[in-house]
Design a protein around this motif. Structure first.
Motif, PDB file in Angstrom:
ATOM      1  N   LEU A  43      35.994  19.302 -49.827  1.00  0.00           N
ATOM      2  CA  LEU A  43      36.428  19.219 -50.995  1.00  0.00           C
ATOM      3  C   LEU A  43      36.848  20.624 -51.497  1.00  0.00           C
ATOM      4  N   HIS A  44      36.103  21.583 -51.265  1.00  0.00           N
ATOM      5  CA  HIS A  44      36.124  23.006 -51.751  1.00  0.00           C
ATOM      6  C   HIS A  44      37.446  23.609 -51.193  1.00  0.00           C
ATOM      7  N   ALA A  45      37.571  23.576 -49.921  1.00  0.00           N
ATOM      8  CA  ALA A  45      38.829  23.924 -48.798  1.00  0.00           C
ATOM      9  C   ALA A  45      40.031  23.456 -49.514  1.00  0.00           C
ATOM     10  N   ALA A  46      40.118  22.022 -49.828  1.00  0.00           N
ATOM     11  CA  ALA A  46      41.427  21.374 -50.383  1.00  0.00           C
ATOM     12  C   ALA A  46      41.801  22.070 -51.711  1.00  0.00           C
ATOM     13  N   LEU A  47      40.813  22.429 -52.557  1.00  0.00           N
ATOM     14  CA  LEU A  47      41.092  22.839 -53.821  1.00  0.00           C
ATOM     15  C   LEU A  47      41.501  24.488 -53.833  1.00  0.00           C
ATOM     16  N   LYS A  48      40.835  24.888 -52.965  1.00  0.00           N
ATOM     17  CA  LYS A  48      41.427  26.479 -52.583  1.00  0.00           C
ATOM     18  C   LYS A  48      42.929  26.428 -52.285  1.00  0.00           C
ATOM     19  N   LEU A  93      49.263  24.814 -50.578  1.00  0.00           N
ATOM     20  CA  LEU A  93      49.655  23.553 -50.611  1.00  0.00           C
ATOM     21  C   LEU A  93      49.652  22.947 -51.916  1.00  0.00           C
ATOM     22  N   PRO A  94      50.744  21.971 -52.387  1.00  0.00           N
ATOM     23  CA  PRO A  94      50.337  21.200 -53.631  1.00  0.00           C
ATOM     24  C   PRO A  94      49.075  20.320 -53.226  1.00  0.00           C
ATOM     25  N   LEU A  95      48.258  20.154 -54.488  1.00  0.00           N
ATOM     26  CA  LEU A  95      46.979  19.427 -54.348  1.00  0.00           C
ATOM     27  C   LEU A  95      46.925  18.068 -53.767  1.00  0.00           C
ATOM     28  N   ALA A  96      48.224  17.266 -53.912  1.00  0.00           N
ATOM     29  CA  ALA A  96      48.170  15.966 -53.182  1.00  0.00           C
ATOM     30  C   ALA A  96      48.191  16.167 -51.698  1.00  0.00           C
ATOM     31  N   ALA A  97      49.018  17.323 -51.198  1.00  0.00           N
ATOM     32  CA  ALA A  97      49.164  17.646 -49.794  1.00  0.00           C
ATOM     33  C   ALA A  97      47.938  18.428 -49.059  1.00  0.00           C
ATOM     34  N   ALA A  98      47.265  18.849 -50.047  1.00  0.00           N
ATOM     35  CA  ALA A  98      46.030  19.621 -49.613  1.00  0.00           C
ATOM     36  C   ALA A  98      44.925  18.273 -49.329  1.00  0.00           C
ATOM     37  N   TRP A  99      44.909  17.591 -50.451  1.00  0.00           N
ATOM     38  CA  TRP A  99      43.734  16.632 -50.250  1.00  0.00           C
ATOM     39  C   TRP A  99      44.227  15.528 -49.028  1.00  0.00           C
ATOM     40  N   ASN A 100      45.426  15.488 -48.774  1.00  0.00           N
ATOM     41  CA  ASN A 100      45.784  14.532 -47.524  1.00  0.00           C
ATOM     42  C   ASN A 100      45.140  15.063 -46.274  1.00  0.00           C
ATOM     43  N   ASP A 139      37.083   3.806 -51.849  1.00  0.00           N
ATOM     44  CA  ASP A 139      36.385   4.883 -51.584  1.00  0.00           C
ATOM     45  C   ASP A 139      37.081   6.073 -52.661  1.00  0.00           C
ATOM     46  N   ALA A 140      36.406   6.626 -53.542  1.00  0.00           N
ATOM     47  CA  ALA A 140      37.032   7.438 -54.386  1.00  0.00           C
ATOM     48  C   ALA A 140      36.083   8.385 -54.900  1.00  0.00           C
ATOM     49  N   LEU A 141      36.484   9.553 -55.343  1.00  0.00           N
ATOM     50  CA  LEU A 141      35.792  10.594 -56.066  1.00  0.00           C
ATOM     51  C   LEU A 141      36.347  10.756 -57.599  1.00  0.00           C
ATOM     52  N   VAL A 142      35.428  11.199 -58.392  1.00  0.00           N
ATOM     53  CA  VAL A 142      35.714  11.562 -59.963  1.00  0.00           C
ATOM     54  C   VAL A 142      35.304  13.064 -59.777  1.00  0.00           C
ATOM     55  N   LEU A 143      36.481  13.871 -60.141  1.00  0.00           N
ATOM     56  CA  LEU A 143      36.270  15.195 -59.695  1.00  0.00           C
ATOM     57  C   LEU A 143      36.598  16.009 -61.125  1.00  0.00           C
ATOM     58  N   ASP A 144      35.760  16.795 -61.650  1.00  0.00           N
ATOM     59  CA  ASP A 144      36.134  17.678 -62.507  1.00  0.00           C
ATOM     60  C   ASP A 144      36.587  19.052 -61.982  1.00  0.00           C
ATOM     61  N   ALA A 145      37.772  19.195 -61.898  1.00  0.00           N
ATOM     62  CA  ALA A 145      38.483  20.321 -61.107  1.00  0.00           C
ATOM     63  C   ALA A 145      39.010  21.268 -62.229  1.00  0.00           C
ATOM     64  N   ARG A 146      38.746  21.179 -63.497  1.00  0.00           N
ATOM     65  CA  ARG A 146      39.388  22.103 -64.531  1.00  0.00           C
ATOM     66  C   ARG A 146      39.167  23.689 -63.951  1.00  0.00           C
ATOM     67  N   ASP A 147      38.141  23.729 -63.511  1.00  0.00           N
ATOM     68  CA  ASP A 147      37.833  25.223 -62.848  1.00  0.00           C
ATOM     69  C   ASP A 147      38.046  24.940 -60.895  1.00  0.00           C
ATOM     70  N   PRO A 148      39.055  24.929 -60.585  1.00  0.00           N
ATOM     71  CA  PRO A 148      39.144  24.763 -59.154  1.00  0.00           C
ATOM     72  C   PRO A 148      38.377  25.757 -58.156  1.00  0.00           C
TER      73      PRO A 148
END
Length: 399
Positions: A321-326, A333-340, A365-374
């Motif tokens: 999770l943290h690596a994709a946001l980083k 990468l764009p977030l969508a590509a990083a999350w892939n 299967d889903a996450l609800v993520l507060d990522a305002r501070d990535p």
């Protein structure tokens, strides 16, 4: 990088939070759809799958949050620390796996491929532990919040273990077969021999005897690997090679139908693997730490260059999770590509086409993520198969 937006939500009275309750949907969040697009439409859930129509039942308020596909962890062996947190100190497998399940849910991992190493070493990575894990996973399945599957990491010099591995493959207990060849490296690391011996439940002299016994059967290794690969192909079980040191080794495994390159040791091998349509797995901890702790290529650089297909937790469950946001935060990468890299791509490489995306008919299967501070995101909820596996804020659950 804009990560979240506000959206309207219905004024409804809160209901008591129940961690295992089924959901009718998620409302008010910014949803990453299967096409890589974002929208703020509700995500409907019906009988554990994503639906295209609203359902009665409980809803989760996802305002100010992202709604993302659940993480599919291609390779994780942090559960070993729950079994043996200190050298020679073991805990019951049921206790270890139940605690691991909670860790997975709390880190957004909805499908876990446990890297169960079956080695000539014995001890933590021996037959008794492997069979105990298979039995415990079957026994505990009704109590587990997320999906647990086995990634059998077969040490190539474990010639005596071939019959066991064949049996597990035939029984359908293995979702991924990987070939490991750690023995040569162990012999070059005398400073780690005590650690290896502790894990194996012996002393250094005893461990050296185990190495010598394994080396004596080197001539049998190639045929053992070929027979296991043949069984996996017959069963449609995906395969990976681990720590590929050269393009020649990667090509050798590719010819056996071993299409995934796990943690290639050089950039050349990573480039070669991608050029031959072999997904490349890198460690998510590598991204977070800014490099590999064993001298492998930097995962962030490989991701920027399109040479990393999958990020795995490896030895640290919070890492994907943290690596994709980083990767998104630093512009790799764009977030969508990083999350892939932690959802769609591993699911595809494993042949699990029912997950890794948010689309009608797939597993919810889903996450609800507060990522305002990535750099310090907050996981609000994990939904696995349409049920709440983790909820950090009960006020968001409504009838």
């Amino acid at each position: 990088m804009q990560l979240a937006t506000q959206a309207a939500h219905p004024a409804v009275a809160p209901a008591p939070a129940v961690s295992t309750s089924s959901l009718a949907g998620l409302l008010g969040g910014r949803v990453l759809r299967a096409e890589g697009q974002w929208d703020e439409a509700p995500l409907f859930i019906e009988e554990g799958r994503i639906s295209d129509r609203p359902q009665p039942g409980r809803w989760l308020d996802a305002r100010d949050c992202l709604v993302l596909p659940g993480i599919v962890d291609f390779h994780g062996d942090a559960f070993e620390r729950q079994i043996m947190p200190r050298p020679g100190v073991r805990f019951p497998l049921d206790l270890a796996l139940l605690d691991t399940d909670r860790q997975l849910a709390a880190n957004g991992i909805t499908t876990a491929l446990h890297g169960v190493t079956y080695s000539w070493e014995g001890g933590l990575r021996g037959k008794e532990t492997a069979e105990g894990l298979f039995d415990a996973l079957d026994r505990l399945a009704p109590r587990l919040q997320v999906q647990h599957k086995v990634h059998l990491r077969f040490e190539c010099h474990n010639v005596a273990g071939e019959a066991d591995a064949q049996r597990w493959l035939r029984a359908g207990q293995v979702s991924l077969l990987a070939f490991n060849e750690h023995l040569p490296g162990m012999r070059r690391k005398p400073h780690k021999l005590q650690e290896y011996a502790d894990r194996a439940g012996t002393d250094v002299a005893g461990f050296m005897a185990l190495i010598d016994a394994a080396v004596e059967r080197t001539d049998e290794v190639s045929l053992v690997v070929e027979r296991l690969a043949l069984q996996a192909r017959r069963r449609g079980i995906p395969m990976a090679s681990h720590d590929d040191p050269s393009t020649a080794v990667r090509d050798h495994y590719q010819t056996m139908g071993c299409h995934v390159s796990e943690f290639p040791l050089t950039r050349e091998v990573a480039r070669h693997a991608q050029a031959t349509d072999s997904p490349v797995v890198c460690g998510a901890p590598n991204v977070l730490r800014g490099g590999s702790h064993v001298g492998a290529p930097a995962a962030e650089e490989l991701a920027r260059e399109g040479q990393c297909s999958i990020l795995a937790s490896d030895y640290y469950y919070p890492a994907p999770l943290h690596a994709a946001l980083k990767l998104a935060d630093v512009g790799a990468l764009p977030l969508a590509a990083a999350w892939n890299l932690i959802s769609h791509n591993p699911a595809q490489a494993l042949g699990m086409t029912d997950r890794g995306r948010l689309a009608a008919g797939l597993r919810a299967d889903a996450l609800v993520l507060d990522a305002r501070d990535p750099r310090a995101p907050r996981l609000v909820a994990t939904v696995a198969g349409g049920r709440l596996a983790y909820l950090a804020d009960g006020d968001r659950l409504h009838a």
